[in-house]
Every structure is written in structure tokens, then in C-alpha cells.
Design an enzyme around this catalytic site. Structure first.
Site, PDB file in Angstrom:
ATOM      1  N   ASP A 164      -3.120  -3.895   4.553  1.00  0.00           N
ATOM      2  CA  ASP A 164      -3.247  -2.444   4.385  1.00  0.00           C
ATOM      3  C   ASP A 164      -3.815  -1.794   5.646  1.00  0.00           C
ATOM      4  O   ASP A 164      -4.784  -1.034   5.594  1.00  0.00           O
ATOM      5  CB  ASP A 164      -4.138  -2.132   3.181  1.00  0.00           C
ATOM      6  CG  ASP A 164      -3.553  -2.650   1.882  1.00  0.00           C
ATOM      7  OD1 ASP A 164      -3.114  -1.827   1.056  1.00  0.00           O
ATOM      8  OD2 ASP A 164      -3.516  -3.879   1.686  1.00  0.00           O
ATOM      9  N   TYR A 195       2.193   3.094   6.720  1.00  0.00           N
ATOM     10  CA  TYR A 195       1.874   4.238   5.850  1.00  0.00           C
ATOM     11  C   TYR A 195       2.642   5.493   6.267  1.00  0.00           C
ATOM     12  O   TYR A 195       2.177   6.615   6.082  1.00  0.00           O
ATOM     13  CB  TYR A 195       0.373   4.517   5.820  1.00  0.00           C
ATOM     14  CG  TYR A 195      -0.389   3.506   4.991  1.00  0.00           C
ATOM     15  CD1 TYR A 195      -0.757   3.785   3.689  1.00  0.00           C
ATOM     16  CD2 TYR A 195      -0.721   2.257   5.509  1.00  0.00           C
ATOM     17  CE1 TYR A 195      -1.442   2.857   2.915  1.00  0.00           C
ATOM     18  CE2 TYR A 195      -1.394   1.314   4.754  1.00  0.00           C
ATOM     19  CZ  TYR A 195      -1.755   1.631   3.448  1.00  0.00           C
ATOM     20  OH  TYR A 195      -2.416   0.703   2.679  1.00  0.00           O
ATOM     21  N   ASN A 229       3.684  -1.916  -1.250  1.00  0.00           N
ATOM     22  CA  ASN A 229       4.295  -0.735  -1.889  1.00  0.00           C
ATOM     23  C   ASN A 229       4.633   0.354  -0.877  1.00  0.00           C
ATOM     24  O   ASN A 229       5.589   1.117  -1.067  1.00  0.00           O
ATOM     25  CB  ASN A 229       3.379  -0.176  -2.980  1.00  0.00           C
ATOM     26  CG  ASN A 229       1.983   0.141  -2.481  1.00  0.00           C
ATOM     27  OD1 ASN A 229       1.277  -0.757  -1.996  1.00  0.00           O
ATOM     28  ND2 ASN A 229       1.558   1.380  -2.611  1.00  0.00           N
ATOM     29  N   HIS A 314       1.252  -8.875  -2.367  1.00  0.00           N
ATOM     30  CA  HIS A 314       0.497  -7.667  -2.047  1.00  0.00           C
ATOM     31  C   HIS A 314      -0.446  -7.227  -3.169  1.00  0.00           C
ATOM     32  O   HIS A 314      -1.612  -6.922  -2.934  1.00  0.00           O
ATOM     33  CB  HIS A 314       1.454  -6.522  -1.693  1.00  0.00           C
ATOM     34  CG  HIS A 314       0.747  -5.279  -1.248  1.00  0.00           C
ATOM     35  ND1 HIS A 314      -0.014  -5.222  -0.101  1.00  0.00           N
ATOM     36  CD2 HIS A 314       0.670  -4.042  -1.811  1.00  0.00           C
ATOM     37  CE1 HIS A 314      -0.521  -4.016   0.034  1.00  0.00           C
ATOM     38  NE2 HIS A 314      -0.136  -3.288  -0.996  1.00  0.00           N
ATOM     39  N   HIS A 324      -6.201   0.528  -8.680  1.00  0.00           N
ATOM     40  CA  HIS A 324      -5.087  -0.402  -8.943  1.00  0.00           C
ATOM     41  C   HIS A 324      -5.456  -1.506  -9.934  1.00  0.00           C
ATOM     42  O   HIS A 324      -4.894  -2.607  -9.879  1.00  0.00           O
ATOM     43  CB  HIS A 324      -4.588  -1.041  -7.636  1.00  0.00           C
ATOM     44  CG  HIS A 324      -3.999  -0.059  -6.667  1.00  0.00           C
ATOM     45  ND1 HIS A 324      -3.073   0.887  -7.030  1.00  0.00           N
ATOM     46  CD2 HIS A 324      -4.217   0.116  -5.335  1.00  0.00           C
ATOM     47  CE1 HIS A 324      -2.729   1.607  -5.966  1.00  0.00           C
ATOM     48  NE2 HIS A 324      -3.402   1.160  -4.927  1.00  0.00           N
ATOM     49  N   HIS A 351      -3.606  -4.268  -1.196  1.00  0.00           N
ATOM     50  CA  HIS A 351      -3.373  -3.170  -2.148  1.00  0.00           C
ATOM     51  C   HIS A 351      -4.639  -2.405  -2.521  1.00  0.00           C
ATOM     52  O   HIS A 351      -4.670  -1.177  -2.479  1.00  0.00           O
ATOM     53  CB  HIS A 351      -2.679  -3.708  -3.394  1.00  0.00           C
ATOM     54  CG  HIS A 351      -1.969  -2.682  -4.213  1.00  0.00           C
ATOM     55  ND1 HIS A 351      -1.237  -1.650  -3.662  1.00  0.00           N
ATOM     56  CD2 HIS A 351      -1.876  -2.525  -5.566  1.00  0.00           C
ATOM     57  CE1 HIS A 351      -0.719  -0.912  -4.629  1.00  0.00           C
ATOM     58  NE2 HIS A 351      -1.094  -1.426  -5.792  1.00  0.00           N
ATOM     59  N   VAL A 352      -5.684  -3.099  -2.930  1.00  0.00           N
ATOM     60  CA  VAL A 352      -6.959  -2.456  -3.272  1.00  0.00           C
ATOM     61  C   VAL A 352      -7.757  -2.315  -1.980  1.00  0.00           C
ATOM     62  O   VAL A 352      -8.046  -3.306  -1.312  1.00  0.00           O
ATOM     63  CB  VAL A 352      -7.740  -3.290  -4.298  1.00  0.00           C
ATOM     64  CG1 VAL A 352      -9.070  -2.618  -4.617  1.00  0.00           C
ATOM     65  CG2 VAL A 352      -6.919  -3.469  -5.566  1.00  0.00           C
ATOM     66  N   HIS A 353      -8.135  -1.102  -1.641  1.00  0.00           N
ATOM     67  CA  HIS A 353      -8.706  -0.838  -0.321  1.00  0.00           C
ATOM     68  C   HIS A 353     -10.202  -1.149  -0.272  1.00  0.00           C
ATOM     69  O   HIS A 353     -11.053  -0.268  -0.070  1.00  0.00           O
ATOM     70  CB  HIS A 353      -8.428   0.610   0.081  1.00  0.00           C
ATOM     71  CG  HIS A 353      -6.963   0.905   0.166  1.00  0.00           C
ATOM     72  ND1 HIS A 353      -6.449   2.168   0.093  1.00  0.00           N
ATOM     73  CD2 HIS A 353      -5.894   0.072   0.323  1.00  0.00           C
ATOM     74  CE1 HIS A 353      -5.128   2.117   0.189  1.00  0.00           C
ATOM     75  NE2 HIS A 353      -4.774   0.850   0.324  1.00  0.00           N
TER      76      HIS A 353
END
Length: 457
Positions: A164, A195, A229, A314, A324, A351-353
Site C-alpha cells: 500500500d 493509487y 484493490n 492483498h 476493512h 489493505h489495512v493501513h
């Protein structure tokens, strides 16, 4: 006074218990609050190389199943230019080999890409430094890379772990932090690259700037890609309905070498590891191509030759952040039993920041009706590492489930990167480095014991 001291001590014990519920740690580190902001196009890290039509956005990845091939990719912005790669061993620069690249372009709404080149360099020698030259005349550029050691059970190797990333000021700090860490020999990238889809019309110029931004590392060491994603770029409102279009034009992978039918899921061997990349955003139910491929690929894993089995996907199968939460549950239900049965060592997700490391736990006993819905410790289970903390524009995910579940070992809402140092067939040292510290400071670390050769902790 004594009563007040007793109360303070009791409060401290409560706080410690809260932070270390069942042995897990929720870090008390407080990151300085500031928003994540994308760097402007004029930033130095996005600067195009000098010279007319000079190759840019250079990056390499593994080009075959066992590490004797490299795919070199680059973009020329104005015209096709030279599609030739000249390469050779660093200790013999007079003996050059040439290879031809294939060139492609794509359109995305009102954007037309530059000329995207992909060239596979085959039959490389293991553990050898090569240099390669692309472009022509005054606009040519030269880079180098080191091939991995020959596949074997006790081959040491160090991976950088990044997910990410994006292209914010925090992203730049993450990449610089990793780039300054001399240990990493290749990057396992866990998805969500540029992004670009954050911007109106999915501004694909952000794919170009991200390619130039990551070139400082990706042109010199292999990055193993996993799609997230933000690579889907699905925008039917502007007529863009082909999933993963920019990503798959720009970032090739050797999926056919492992018998895959899609570049979104594939496998490679590298040093002492067997790495399986899965797609959270492609069909994975029973009898789908991804399901069938994974079932076959797991039968090919030979732990006597590649003792370390790593899965990259991911969306996390385990996650204790509200962000998420449980989005990976479908894949967990489908594949977790396979991971336990095959003694997968590590599952990498993003995925999870934020950052989180799980214990070795399993929830495969649960069948909806038996109420066994709490994950239990299992020495056959992988460690789940969530590294969606690269620095992207969406910012940090700071809201954790409280109290901390027993299966969560360490969690912190900070940006950073990880390193995985494979030592031999039984031991590997893992460390996580937050951006706010010095390069060599370790915020979380643990020794991993191989599930096949050392099944007991």
C-alpha cells in the site's frame, strides 16, 4: 498518599493489561498527526531522466519459475525508441548479449500511455551481478541487478516487505527508509501501487509518476508483484470496465511458468522460498481457475528444496482493525485449511493501513453450527503479517478492536516496512521498521521457525 500510590499502581496495571491482553501488544507509540498528502508532479522523486525520449519507470521482476530469468520493463514517453536491451556480467563488460523487448500501449479514458517495453533476459547465472543498458545514444541508461542464489534448502536470502505504498510524502519516507536498509535483496510487494484511482478519471499520469518514483529501487532489485484493490481501475461511469488494465499493461509477471492462466495469481521459487501470489479480487471459489491452480501448485511445493512457503494476498485473512474488518473472510474460509494442511510459514497481506502481526492461529474447526468460532493456537498454522503501512494517500487506520484479541501479537498504527531474513531451512528473522525511527531501529521483531523442518515452537 499511600492510598493515592496504590490507586496509581492499580491504574498502571490496568493499562498494562489493556495493552497486553492475552500476551498481545497494542503499541503505545504515538505518530505525529499530519495528513497523508501526495507529492506534486514537480517533485524531484518524479523527475524524468534527461535526454529526448529517455527510458523511464524502469523496473525488474523475476521472469521464470526458479530465478534464472529477469523481466526488464520501461517506458519511453514520445515514441517507441529502441527496444533493445544489452546486458552482461558485471565482471565481463566486453561480452554483451542482446535481447528484444515487446512494446505495448493502452488508453484509459482521456489518457494515452507512453510506449511500454517488456524484455525477458533468459539463462542467467545464479548469484551473479549483471548490468543492463536500455535506450539509445545520448538517452541511453544503464542499471544493474544481482540474480538470486540457486534454489536450495539452506540458502540465506533477505526480502523487503512493502504494501500500500502510494506516492505521498510518507510513501517517500517509507521507500527511502527501505532503500537505506542494505539488507533487502528483493521486495515482496503486497499490492496497491500508485493509487491513481484516487483521482478524478483515475488520472493515469499517477501511474507514470509512481513508476519514476520507485525506479530507485525497482530498477536494481527484483520486485515481486501482487495486485490490490487499487489496481482494479474499474470505472464504468467513464466507460472503463476492463479490470486491472493499467496494472497488467505495466507490470508483467511470469504466471505461465507456474501453469497459471492469469497474471493475478502465480508462483515462483527464489533461493530457499516457494512464493505463492493470490488475487483477493478475482474469483477463488470452488472450481474457479484460481482455486484449481492453487490446489495444483500446492502439490508442487518441495520443502526439501524450498523449505519456506510464503503466501502473498492483498486482503488480510486475519485483521483486528475496524478498517476493512473481515473483508478477507471468504478467502479464509476457502483456503485456510489448505494453508494449515500444507504448513504455510507466512501469509503476507496489506489493505489495512496499519501494521499487525498475528500469532500462529487457526479457525478451520468452525463450521457455522458448532460455535467454535474463536481462533485457536496451532503450530501448523502460518503467521499472518499485515503490512498495509506503506504511506498511501488514504492515511492510517487507527481504530482497533478492543480489547486486543489473543491471536493478535503486535499492532501499531504507523507507516513502515518489514524485512524477512531467511537464515537456513529452520530459522528466519523478521523485523518491522517504523518510518519515525532510524533505519536500523526495529519496532517489532520475532524469530520464525520453519513449519516443515522445525514444526514445534
Amino acid at each position: 498518599m499511600n492510598s493515592m500510590k496504590a490507586q496509581l499502581m492499580a491504574l498502571a496495571l490496568i493499562l498494562i493489561f489493556t495493552l497486553r491482553c492475552n500476551g498481545g501488544i497494542t503499541s503505545s507509540f504515538t505518530r505525529k498527526p499530519h495528513p497523508s498528502i501526495d507529492m506534486p508532479f514537480g517533485s524531484d522523486v518524479f523527475k524524468a531522466p534527461p535526454g529526448f525520449n529517455a527510458p523511464q519507470q524502469v523496473h525488474i521482476t523475476q521472469g521464470d519459475y526458479e530465478g534464472k530469468s529477469v523481466i526488464v520493463s520501461w517506458v519511453t514517453p514520445k515514441k517507441t525508441g529502441s527496444n533493445l536491451v544489452l546486458y552482461g556480467k558485471a565482471n565481463d563488460k566486453h561480452k554483451l548479449i542482446s535481447a528484444l523487448a515487446k512494446v505495448t500501449t493502452y488508453k484509459y479514458y482521456n489518457y494515452t500511455s507512453g510506449f511500454i517495453h517488456h524484455c525477458t533476459l533468459n539463462d542467467l547465472e545464479y548469484n551473479t551481478k549483471y548490468f543492463y543498458k536500455i535506450g539509445s545514444e545520448d538517452s541511453s541508461r544503464q542499471f544493474s541487478f544481482i540474480t538470486p542464489p540457486e534454489v536450495g534448502p539452506d540458502v540465506p536470502y533477505t526480502f523487503g516487505l512493502i504494501g500500500d505504498l502510494g506516492q505521498t510524502y510518507d510513501s517517500n519516507q517509507t521507500l527511502e527508509h527501505y532503500h537505506s536498509n542494505p539488507k533487502g535483496q528483493a521486495v515482496l510487494f503486497i499490492g496497491d501501487l500508485s493509487y491513481a484511482d484516487h483521482y478524478p478519471l483515475h488520472d493515469n499520469r499517477r501511474w507514470d509518476s509512481w513508476g519514476r518514483f520507485t525506479e530507485r529501487s525497482a530498477a536494481y532489485q527484483t520486485w515481486i508483484w501482487c495486485a490490490g484493490n487499487h489496481e482494479m481501475d474499474f470505472a464504468p461511469e467513464i466507460g472503463e470496465t476492463r479490470l486491472f488494465k493499467p496494472y497488467m499493461h505495466r507490470y508483467p509477471v511470469p504466471y505461465k511458468a507456474s501453469g497459471s492462466t492469469s497474471p493475478l495469481w502465480y508462483a515462483i521459487k527464489r533461493a530457499s522460498t516457494h512464493i505463492i501470489v493470490l488475487s483477493s479480487y478475482s474469483a477463488f471459489g470452488t472450481y474457479t481457475p484460481q482455486y484449481e491452480w492453487l490446489q495444483t501448485e500446492l502439490t508442487k511445493v518441495d520443502r526439501t528444496k524450498t523449505p519456506w512457503l510464503i503466501v502473498i494476498v492483498h486482503s488480510p485473512l486475519y485483521n483486528t482493525n475496524n478498517y476493512h474488518y473481515m473483508e478477507g473472510e471468504g478467502m479464509r474460509v476457502m483456503f485456510e485449511s489448505w494453508f494449515v494442511e500444507n504448513k504455510v510459514d507466512i501469509v503476507l497481506s496489506g489493505h489495512v493501513h496499519s501494521y499487525e502481526r498475528m500469532e500462529r492461529v487457526s479457525n478451520i474447526a468452525y463450521n457455522i453450527s458448532n460455535k467454535k468460532c474463536t481462533p485457536v493456537k496451532s503450530e501448523d498454522a502460518p503467521v499472518y503479517l499485515n503490512l498495509g503501512d506503506g504511506g498511501n494517500i488514504e492515511g492510517l487506520a487507527a481504530e482497533y478492536i478492543q480489547p486486543q484479541p489473543s491471536y493478535s501479537a503486535f499492532r501499531e498504527s504507523s507507516f513502515g516496512h518489514g524485512t524477512l531474513e531467511i537464515k537456513n531451512r529452520t530459522h528466519a528473522f523478521y523485523s518491522w521498521h517504523r518510518n519515525d525511527d532510524g533505519v536500523r531501529t526495529v519496532a517489532d521483531s520475532v524469530w520464525f521457525y520453519n513449519r516443515y523442518h522445525r514444526p514445534s515452537e
